[in-house]
Scaffold this motif. Structure first.
Motif, mmCIF file in Angstrom:
data_model
loop_
_atom_site.group_PDB
_atom_site.id
_atom_site.type_symbol
_atom_site.label_atom_id
_atom_site.label_comp_id
_atom_site.label_asym_id
_atom_site.label_seq_id
_atom_site.Cartn_x
_atom_site.Cartn_y
_atom_site.Cartn_z
ATOM 1 N N ARG A 1 74.921 43.826 17.128
ATOM 2 C CA ARG A 1 74.970 41.784 17.195
ATOM 3 C C ARG A 1 73.322 41.896 16.794
ATOM 4 N N VAL A 2 72.870 40.336 16.957
ATOM 5 C CA VAL A 2 71.642 39.852 16.090
ATOM 6 C C VAL A 2 70.926 39.158 17.440
ATOM 7 N N HIS A 3 70.556 39.349 18.236
ATOM 8 C CA HIS A 3 69.580 38.988 19.280
ATOM 9 C C HIS A 3 68.853 37.953 19.256
ATOM 10 N N ASP A 4 67.831 37.326 20.288
ATOM 11 C CA ASP A 4 66.904 36.774 20.041
ATOM 12 C C ASP A 4 65.534 37.702 19.470
ATOM 13 N N HIS B 1 64.264 38.238 16.793
ATOM 14 C CA HIS B 1 63.891 38.679 15.729
ATOM 15 C C HIS B 1 63.702 37.132 14.644
ATOM 16 N N GLN C 1 77.819 38.200 10.079
ATOM 17 C CA GLN C 1 76.953 38.037 10.873
ATOM 18 C C GLN C 1 75.659 37.839 10.920
ATOM 19 N N CYS D 1 73.225 33.847 10.416
ATOM 20 C CA CYS D 1 71.812 33.888 11.467
ATOM 21 C C CYS D 1 71.174 33.902 10.044
ATOM 22 N N ASP E 1 72.140 50.374 12.937
ATOM 23 C CA ASP E 1 73.353 50.320 14.487
ATOM 24 C C ASP E 1 74.978 51.011 13.289
#
Length: 599
Positions: free
Chosen positions: A325-328, A330, A355, A359, A319
Motif C-alpha cells: 500500500r502507498v501511504h501519505d 512518501h 499501484q 502514484c 513488502d
C-alpha cells in the motif's frame, strides 16, 4: 490456471499438444485435456495426470488446443477439466485466470446447459450466442470478451474455423513461429523443442493464428507484435540425467550465476556496469526504495535490503506484493519501486507495480523472463539470465535475483558516492567468486544428504539467522515445507526465546546460520539455548571455524556478505534430500503452481 498449449500446422496435432502439456507439468495441475479439430471437434479430458489421458496417436485433425488445470472453481473432476464446450459441441475453450462475474453471466445465459462448476464454461456459451447472431469466430470472441470481468488467457477453436483464436488480459500467452506450423503456450517451455521464435501477446490482444502466421487485434485495430528469439532450448528445459528438475536446477547454479554476472562487472574500473536506462540524476536523488515481491522473490528482497541500506544510504522497505500500500508521506518523485519476480507474470506483483505507477513512482523489475508482462509495464528491467526453471520450488532464480540486486546496489552506491572504492571492490570480488563457492557446496552434497536422511522424520524444523542470515532462514524453511510437506519455520534468531523456543525438543532440529554477515556471535547465544534444551543444532559455519555447540556443521566458503547466500544452496540440497527420503513429488508439490497469475 494453469497451462495452455495450442498448435496448427503439419505435425500430428495430438502429439504436439501432448508434448506441450507435458512441458507445462511443472506449473502444477490436477486435470488435463485437449480439443482436436478436423472433420469434427473431439475433446479428450480427465482428472489426473497427462500420462493417463487417452489421446489418439494418429488423427486427421489440423489443429487443436490443450490445458493443464489447477482447481480454482470446482473440484478436480472430469467435468471440470478443460477444454469446455458450448451447447452445440462445436466451440472449445481453454482458459487461465479468474472470471469474476461468471455467476452473473450464468444467470444471463439461462437457456444454456452447463456441465461444470467452473467459471470458464461461461466463455464458450457467450461465444455461441455471438456465432448464432452471425459473427465469425474471431469477432464472436472479441464481443464475448467485452462481457468478461477478471483476468484471462484463452484459446478457442471451432469445428468450422481454420485456425485458433487466442486472447489475453492479465494472464500470459506467447505464440511460437515454426517452420512447420504455429504454436501457442502459457510460456515458451510449451513448445521450446519446436521453435525459439516467439511473439508475446499484450493485454487486450486478440490473435487469429493459422498454419502460416498470426494476425493480432487490440481494441478493434490491427497491431503488430514483434518476433523475438529466446535463448532457451529443449536441452536446457530437460532433466539432463537428474532424477528431478529441482536437483538439476540446484546444480545449474554456478552456470546461472556466471550468466548473471557476465559483462556486468568492469574489472579495471572496479564497479558494476549494468544496462540501466533509469536516469542517473533520478538514482542520485532517491531517498527511498520499495521492494515488492512474493514468496522466494520476497526473501531475495529482504536480502537486498540488508545489502542496500549500508551500501547506498537509502531507506529500503520490503513488502509482500499482496500487502503493498502507498501511504501519505512518501515523496513519490524520489522513490524507486523494485519488483522482483521470476516469471514476470505474478499477479500480486503486477498489481503492486500498477499501484506504484499510478502514484507517479519510478519502477524497475528484476526478472528472468524477457517479454513478460512486467517488463512492458515498468520503466526499466534487469534480467537475471538464469535460464528455464521448471521445478515449482525456486532455486537458481533466488541466488540469481540476489546477485543482480547486489550488483544494482553497488551500481547505485557508485552513482551516489556512498561506498568507498575498496569496499566496492571487495563486494564485487565476492560476487565474482560466487559460482566457485556454490560449486564447493555442491561437491559436498553427500554430507548434506546424510544429514537429511538422519533428520527426515523429525517432527518439525526451525531455521534461525540474523541480518543476512534471517532471509535465508525464511527461504530455507519455505523450500523445505514446499517440497517435503514437513512443518518448517524460519525465525530471526533473537526471536527464538520469545515463544518458538517452547517448541524445541530433541525431535526438532534447529538449523542456524553462523556465517559472515549473519552476526554469528549473537546467534551462538541462541544456539546455546537450543542445545541446553536437548535440541539438535545444524550450524552453517565459515570454513575452518567449527562451532562446538552445534551437533553438526556444514562448512561454507568464506565470502563476506554473500556467505549466507551460499549457505542457502546447502539448505536447498538439505530440503531436496529430506523430500526425496520421504518420497514426495518434488517437482510438482501438492497444491502449488509455478507461476501464480491470479490474485
Amino acid at each position: 490456471m494453469c497451462g495452455i498449449t495450442g498448435y496448427i500446422g503439419e505435425h500430428t496435432s495430438s502429439a504436439v499438444l501432448k508434448t506441450g502439456l507435458q512441458n507445462l507439468e511443472y506449473r502444477g495441475y490436477d486435470s488435463a485435456g485437449i480439443a482436436l479439430v478436423g472433420d469434427e471437434l473431439q475433446v479428450y479430458k480427465q482428472q489426473g495426470t497427462i500420462d493417463g489421458l487417452s489421446i489418439p496417436t494418429t488423427e486427421t485433425a489440423t489443429h487443436g488446443i490443450g490445458h493443464t488445470r489447477w482447481s480454482t472453481h470446482g473440484e478436480p473432476t472430469d467435468e471440470n477439466a478443460h477444454p469446455h464446450t458450448d451447447c452445440s459441441g462445436d466451440v472449445a475453450v481453454v482458459h487461465n485466470g479468474i472470471i469474476s462475474n461468471y455467476d452473473d453471466l450464468k444467470q444471463e445465459l439461462g437457456g444454456h446447459l452447463f456441465e461444470s462448476e467452473t467459471d470458464t464454461e461461461v466463455i464458450p456459451h457467450l461465444i455461441e450466442e455471438e456465432l448464432t447472431a452471425g459473427a465469425d469466430l474471431r469477432a464472436a470472441v472479441m464481443r464475448a470478451l467485452t462481457r468478461l470481468e477478471g483476468s484471462f488467457a484463452i484459446a478457442v477453436t471451432h469445428v468450422e474455423y481454420d485456425g485458433i483464436v487466442a486472447a489475453r488480459q492479465d494472464s500470459p500467452l506467447v505464440i511460437g513461429h515454426g517452420d512447420e506450423g504455429m504454436y501457442l503456450g502459457s510460456d515458451v517451455t510449451a513448445f521450446v523443442e519446436y521453435t525459439q521464435q516467439v511473439s508475446y501477446l499484450e493485454d487486450g490482444d486478440v490473435a487469429h493464428i493459422d498454419a502460416t502466421g498470426m494476425t493480432v487485434f487490440n481494441d478493434g485495430e490491427r497491431v503488430t507484435r514483434s518476433v523475438q528469439t529466446v535463448d532457451w532450448d529443449a536441452t536446457a528445459a530437460g532433466k539432463a540425467g537428474h532424477d528431478h528438475y529441482m536437483h538439476k536446477e540446484i546444480h545449474e547454479q554456478p552456470t546461472a550465476l556466471r550468466q548473471a554476472i557476465s559483462g556486468r562487472i568492469d574489472e579495471l574500473a572496479g564497479h558494476a556496469t549494468l544496462e540501466v536506462d533509469l536516469r542517473d540524476a533520478f538514482l542520485e536523488s532517491i531517498d527511498e526504495i520499495h521492494i515488492v515481491a512474493c514468496g522466494t522473490s520476497y526473501h531475495a528482497g529482504l536480502y537486498a535490503k540488508e545489502l542496500f541500506e549500508p551500501l547506498t544510504d537509502v531507506s529500503v522497505r520490503v513488502d509482500l506484493a499482496s500487502e503493498y500500500r502507498v501511504h501519505d508521506g512518501h515523496d513519490t518523485q524520489r522513490t524507486l519501486v523494485i519488483a522482483v519476480t521470476q516469471s514476470g507474470e505474478t499477479a500480486d506483483t503486477l498489481t503492486a507495480i500498477r499501484q506504484a505507477k499510478s502514484c507517479g513512482m519510478t519502477t524497475l523489475a528484476i526478472t528472468n523472463t524477457v517479454g513478460s508482462t512486467i517488463t512492458r509495464e515498468v520503466d526499466d528491467a534487469l534480467f537475471i539470465k538464469a535460464g528455464p526453471e521448471i521445478g515449482v520450488a525456486a532455486t537458481k532464480t533466488f541466488v540469481s535475483q540476489v546477485t543482480i540486486l547486489a550488483l544494482f546496489g553497488t551500481y547505485l552506491s557508485r552513482l551516489r558516492g556512498t561506498l568507498a572504492a575498496g569496499d566496492a571492490a571487495d563486494l564485487l570480488a565476492n560476487i565474482r567468486q560466487l559460482p566457485s563457492a556454490v560449486q564447493i557446496v555442491l561437491d559436498a552434497e553427500s554430507q548434506i544428504q546424510r544429514l537429511a536422511s538422519q533428520y527426515a522424520d523429525s517432527e518439525a524444523f526451525f531455521f534461525i539467522g540474523r541480518a543476512l542470515g534471517y532471509p535465508v532462514a525464511l527461504e530455507s524453511a519455505l523450500k523445505l515445507k514446499e517440497i517435503s510437506y514437513a512443518h518448517a519455520e524460519g525465525f530471526a534468531a533473537g526471536e527464538l526465546k520469545h515463544g518458538p523456543l517452547a517448541l524445541v525438543t530433541e525431535d526438532t532440529p534447529v538449523i542456524a546460520l553462523l556465517n559472515s554477515g549473519a552476526i554469528a556471535d549473537q546467534t551462538r547465544t541462541n544456539v546455546k539455548e537450543v542445545e541446553a534444551r536437548g535440541g539438535p543444532v545444524v550450524g552453517l559455519t565459515t570454513t575452518g571455524q567449527p562451532d562446538s555447540f552445534c551437533r553438526h556443521t556444514i562448512e561454507i566458503p568464506e565470502l563476506g556478505r554473500l556467505e549466507p547466500l551460499v549457505s542457502n544452496v546447502a539448505l536447498q540440497l538439505f530440503a531436496y534430500h529430506v523430500a526425496n527420503e520421504l518420497g514426495r513429488s518434488i517437482d510438482k508439490p501438492r497444491n502449488l503452481a509455478k507461476s501464480v497469475t491470479v490474485e
